[in-house]
Design a protein around this motif. Structure first.
Motif: not given
Length: 456
Positions: A90-98
């Motif tokens: 799994f990986i996490g992405y910033n919603v406002t800065n993908s």
């Protein structure tokens, strides 16, 4: 009261202000799983992924591929289900800065609902102490065990991978625990240590007087018996004993060995002698001129039975007195009650002195052949080793002895002159007293000599 209200509003305002601060481009995104990589004995139904930052979308894969924004989006209100061996990434992405992401996390889960604990030595009977027992878990869990037959748990002996020593019979029980502390089933292994196993026949080794048809063997310990009947050392390649009788038809050395799954006993050797004529008589036969006794002896631990002439059989206990010509029958009976062959010995008591039946030539007759032959009424023998040398042949004209050879053949005394006898001259043979006897010992002419006169 108003001061307290203002203070609460200030705190709430500050809190709200913190949570709505945008994520900095330099902030690190960290994501945690509620389950660590490892082995689990049950399926996982409540795995969650948690980010330490807000406004983070988490994407994941369960097939080992690298996740991205096209992968499955994790729903934070639900759990990820792990039903089988799975590599979760799994990986996490910033919603406002993908472009701002976390690292790719990889977790390997092994679902082993049938975890096993296996020893390197199979349970069973061993004929020596065990100094090299080890166990292993199919799931790699943490193993605990007991050696007293009690139920193990995570407070029992921790197995550290070293050998377990077994000096006596024991019941070993094992359990393993997964990452969540879930225990496997309990595995029990019974080890029997018998350092002195025996293989015992139902018939003692020894001498028997007929074939043995009922021989069986048994062992004091668990295992398989193998044996040989030719005296060779048995192995697990030899004949397997199936519990049936072993037939002993003749004298044999039977050897046995006991095998368990991983060890073997010493070799047990039993000697069986089959002697169908074990009884001997002393003397074995005899012709004598007086009463005597016969002793009977037997090989082995049997008993002797005998009868004289037409009497009934009776148990032998002392030498048998013979007072007349008799027929002695006897046999042996072994510890199994088997009878040997019946042997018969004849004994003759002869008190009759042998007599001369004829002579060639006759007294005062003419010698026509080379030898003088005197025939007795029964088989004869010399009284002692010097007896025959005392017999003489005399020339009546010059009174000189003629050199002769003397021999006995059955009931005949044969006298052979070494030189040619002269014609028309009388000769006589002198047989001294106590020179000739019969087989029973009766001496011919015990009081006087015998004289035979003849002419060539």
């Amino acid at each position: 009261m108003l001061k307290k209200i203002y203070l609460i509003l200030i705190i709430i305002g500050i809190s709200c202000f913190v949570t709505i601060v945008p994520l900095s481009a330099t902030d690190e995104i960290n994501i945690e799983s509620t389950y660590d990589s490892g082995t689990y004995y049950n399926q996982i139904h409540d795995l969650k992924l948690i980010s330490d930052k807000e406004n983070i979308n988490i994407y994941y894969t369960t097939n080992g591929s690298t996740p991205n924004e096209s992968s499955k989006l994790y729903n934070q209100s639900k759990s990820i289900m792990i039903h089988q061996n799975t590599t979760l990434k799994f990986i996490g992405y910033n919603v406002t800065n993908s472009s701002q992401t976390s690292q790719v996390y990889t977790f390997d889960f092994i679902i082993d609902e049938n975890s096993t604990i296996t020893p390197n030595l199979v349970a069973g009977t061993y004929y020596n102490q065990i100094h090299n027992l080890r166990v292993s878990s199919s799931s790699g869990g943490v193993i605990y065990y007991t050696t007293d037959g009690s139920t193990p748990n995570n407070q029992s002996n921790l197995y550290d991978g070293d050998v377990i020593m077994i000096h006596h019979s024991q019941s070993l029980k094992f359990i393993s625990y997964d990452k969540k502390g879930v225990g496997s089933q309990i595995y029990s292994y019974q080890y029997i240590i018998d350092e002195n196993p025996n293989i015992t026949p139902n018939i003692k080794p020894g001498t028997y007087y007929s074939e043995i048809h009922t021989l069986k063997v048994s062992s004091s310990s668990n295992g398989t018996i193998y044996y040989t009947t030719d005296g060779s050392a048995p192995t697990n390649k030899s004949k397997k004993y199936d519990g049936k009788v072993i037939m002993v038809h003749h004298s044999q050395i039977l050897k046995f060995i006991l095998y368990s799954d991983t060890s073997n006993s010493k070799v047990f050797s039993y000697n069986y002698t089959i002697n169908k004529s074990p009884v001997t008589a002393n003397p074995s036969s005899k012709k004598i001129n007086k009463n005597f006794k016969v002793s009977l002896s037997i090989k082995g631990n049997g008993k002797i039975y005998y009868k004289l002439n037409n009497d009934a059989y009776k148990l032998y206990s002392k030498p048998i007195k013979i007072t007349k010509s008799s027929k002695l029958n006897f046999y042996g009976k072994d510890s199994l009650g088997h009878d040997s062959n019946v042997l018969t010995k004849k004994y003759v008591i002869d008190k009759v002195v042998p007599k001369i039946k004829s002579s060639s030539p006759k007294s005062y007759g003419k010698l026509k052949g080379k030898n003088v032959v005197i025939a007795y009424s029964e088989k004869i023998d010399k009284v002692n080793s010097k007896s025959l040398s005392k017999i003489t042949l005399i020339n009546t004209k010059n009174k000189k002895k003629v050199s002769i050879d003397v021999k006995i053949l059955n009931n005949k005394l044969i006298i052979s002159p070494k030189a040619k006898l002269k014609p028309n001259i009388k000769y006589y043979i002198v047989i001294p007293k106590k020179t000739i006897k019969d087989i029973a010992g009766n001496i011919f002419s015990p009081l006087k000599q015998y004289k035979l006169t003849f002419k060539v």
